[in-house]
Scaffold this active site. Structure first.
Site, short mmCIF file in Angstrom:
data_model
loop_
_atom_site.label_atom_id
_atom_site.label_comp_id
_atom_site.label_asym_id
_atom_site.label_seq_id
_atom_site.Cartn_x
_atom_site.Cartn_y
_atom_site.Cartn_z
N HIS A 1 24.61 -37.61 44.15
CA HIS A 1 25.57 -38.29 45.02
C HIS A 1 24.82 -39.08 46.09
O HIS A 1 23.58 -39.06 46.13
CB HIS A 1 26.51 -37.28 45.68
CG HIS A 1 25.82 -36.37 46.67
ND1 HIS A 1 25.32 -35.14 46.33
CD2 HIS A 1 25.52 -36.53 48.00
CE1 HIS A 1 24.76 -34.57 47.39
NE2 HIS A 1 24.86 -35.40 48.41
N HIS B 144 31.48 -34.00 45.20
CA HIS B 144 31.53 -35.34 45.76
C HIS B 144 30.53 -36.23 45.05
O HIS B 144 29.46 -35.79 44.63
CB HIS B 144 31.30 -35.37 47.28
CG HIS B 144 29.94 -34.92 47.73
ND1 HIS B 144 29.32 -33.77 47.30
CD2 HIS B 144 29.07 -35.47 48.62
CE1 HIS B 144 28.15 -33.64 47.89
NE2 HIS B 144 27.96 -34.67 48.69
N HIS C 188 21.51 -40.90 52.84
CA HIS C 188 20.66 -40.24 51.85
C HIS C 188 21.23 -40.43 50.45
O HIS C 188 22.40 -40.77 50.29
CB HIS C 188 20.50 -38.74 52.15
CG HIS C 188 21.73 -37.92 51.88
ND1 HIS C 188 22.67 -37.65 52.84
CD2 HIS C 188 22.18 -37.30 50.76
CE1 HIS C 188 23.64 -36.90 52.35
NE2 HIS C 188 23.36 -36.67 51.06
N HIS D 283 25.51 -26.05 53.39
CA HIS D 283 26.60 -26.81 54.00
C HIS D 283 27.86 -25.95 54.11
O HIS D 283 28.14 -25.15 53.21
CB HIS D 283 26.96 -28.03 53.16
CG HIS D 283 25.88 -29.07 53.05
ND1 HIS D 283 25.29 -29.64 54.15
CD2 HIS D 283 25.32 -29.65 51.97
CE1 HIS D 283 24.40 -30.54 53.74
NE2 HIS D 283 24.39 -30.56 52.43
N TYR E 5 17.03 -31.45 52.97
CA TYR E 5 16.92 -32.89 53.25
C TYR E 5 15.46 -33.20 53.57
O TYR E 5 14.78 -32.45 54.28
CB TYR E 5 17.78 -33.28 54.45
CG TYR E 5 19.25 -33.32 54.18
CD1 TYR E 5 19.82 -34.38 53.47
CD2 TYR E 5 20.09 -32.30 54.63
CE1 TYR E 5 21.19 -34.43 53.22
CE2 TYR E 5 21.45 -32.33 54.38
CZ TYR E 5 22.00 -33.40 53.67
OH TYR E 5 23.34 -33.44 53.42
N GLU F 37 17.83 -35.81 49.21
CA GLU F 37 18.35 -34.45 49.28
C GLU F 37 18.24 -33.83 47.90
O GLU F 37 18.40 -34.52 46.89
CB GLU F 37 19.82 -34.44 49.73
CG GLU F 37 20.42 -33.04 49.82
CD GLU F 37 21.93 -33.04 50.04
OE1 GLU F 37 22.45 -32.00 50.47
OE2 GLU F 37 22.58 -34.06 49.76
#
Length: 309
Positions: A153, A202, A216, A248, A257, A267
């Protein structure tokens, strides 16, 4: 279905030799092609070991940040459908021809309200995964570095998150799995959105910030152990780590990251729950954003909010 997935992220790097050491040697991507643009810039094309299309990452020498994203649709007719929806939304759409991008077919191109370039296509040259499809092993025996399987993503910034969220919904058929709002009221201001078209938690996230910037782009890993091993390898290779390994709150994913040699943030991401269009959107308020982004620390570090390319 329309958009199936993010097909490629095309980013700029300042030094191709250093970039290749990072994306091949540390990340473990496989080089599939290299060429030079009409302007004389070097380009290198990569895929992960579990990706079957020709490439998912393009590096172009001559700066930093994202050049464009490619989005693969399920059917050829989906290109025309998205073009019509984009024009209805008020976007200017142009056609791209087969060969404009190596090993990518005909499609369309437009600039989003966030000032990012999106390309939509259906056909890509299939080169196959590194384990094949006939009685495949679970991973290649000789992985290099982290050995990331695939692109996952990206997170971009814009001055108007709400408009970008509407575009992704109206044009691409995306829905929000997670959202950050100024309040829980109906007339809230959206300051961050995490969106997808499938069961992936996502595919594109959007937060407030300057137009056209990259926060990112991320690579998929399998689990917590893979994330921890990735962090160990980054330390061995002196890769600058931004934060992690951590977790998260938003998406529930596990993460590290870090930065490539040009300063583009990468990431590695594992976990997250399955998304469905009828699942209620998780809503976070701004006062809980630290916990939402970094669940354990419960606060944002300065780099995370200020370093963009």
């Amino acid at each position: 279905m329309g958009v199936m997935r993010m097909g490629y992220a095309h980013v700029k790097v300042t030094d191709m030799t250093e970039a290749k050491n990072h994306y091949n040697g540390t990340m473990g991507l496989y080089e599939t092609h290299s060429d030079v643009t009409p302007d004389g810039a070097k380009r290198v094309f990569y895929k992960g070991w579990d990706e079957w299309d020709h490439h998912s990452v393009v590096l172009e020498e001559g700066g930093v940040g994202v050049v464009k994203y490619g989005w693969k649709v399920e059917h050829e007719a989906d290109i025309d459908d998205i073009e019509a929806k984009a024009r209805t939304f008020g976007l200017t759409v142009e056609r791209m021809s087969k060969g404009d991008n190596p090993e990518i077919g005909d499609g369309i191109r437009f600039v989003t309200p966030s000032e990012h370039v999106f390309e939509v296509y259906h056909q890509a040259t299939a080169v196959g995964t590194e384990v094949g499809t006939h009685n495949p092993e679970v991973f290649p025996r000789h992985l290099v570095g982290i050995g990331v399987p695939a692109l996952d993503h990206s997170l971009i910034t814009t001055g108007d998150v709400g408009t970008m969220e509407r575009m992704l919904s109206d044009v691409f058929g995306f829905y929000a799995t997670e959202r950050v709002q100024t309040s829980l009221d109906d007339d809230h201001e959206c300051v961050g959105t995490w969106m997808t078209s499938n069961n992936q938690i996502h595919q594109m996230a959007v937060i407030g910030g300057p137009q056209g910037k990259l926060h990112h782009f991320a690579f998929r890993l399998e689990d917590w152990n893979s994330v921890g091993r990735a962090a160990d390898l980054m330390t061995m290779d002196d890769v600058p780590i931004d934060i992690g390994p951590t977790r998260h709150g938003i998406t529930r994913g596990q993460t590290v990251y870090f930065f490539d040699p040009s300063g583009n943030r990468n990431e590695v991401f594992a976990g997250g729950y399955l998304a469905f269009p009828d699942r209620p959107t998780n809503v976070w308020t701004v006062d809980q954003l630290g916990k939402g982004i970094f669940y354990h620390d419960r606060e944002l570090n300065e780099r995370f909010t200020t370093v963009l390319t």
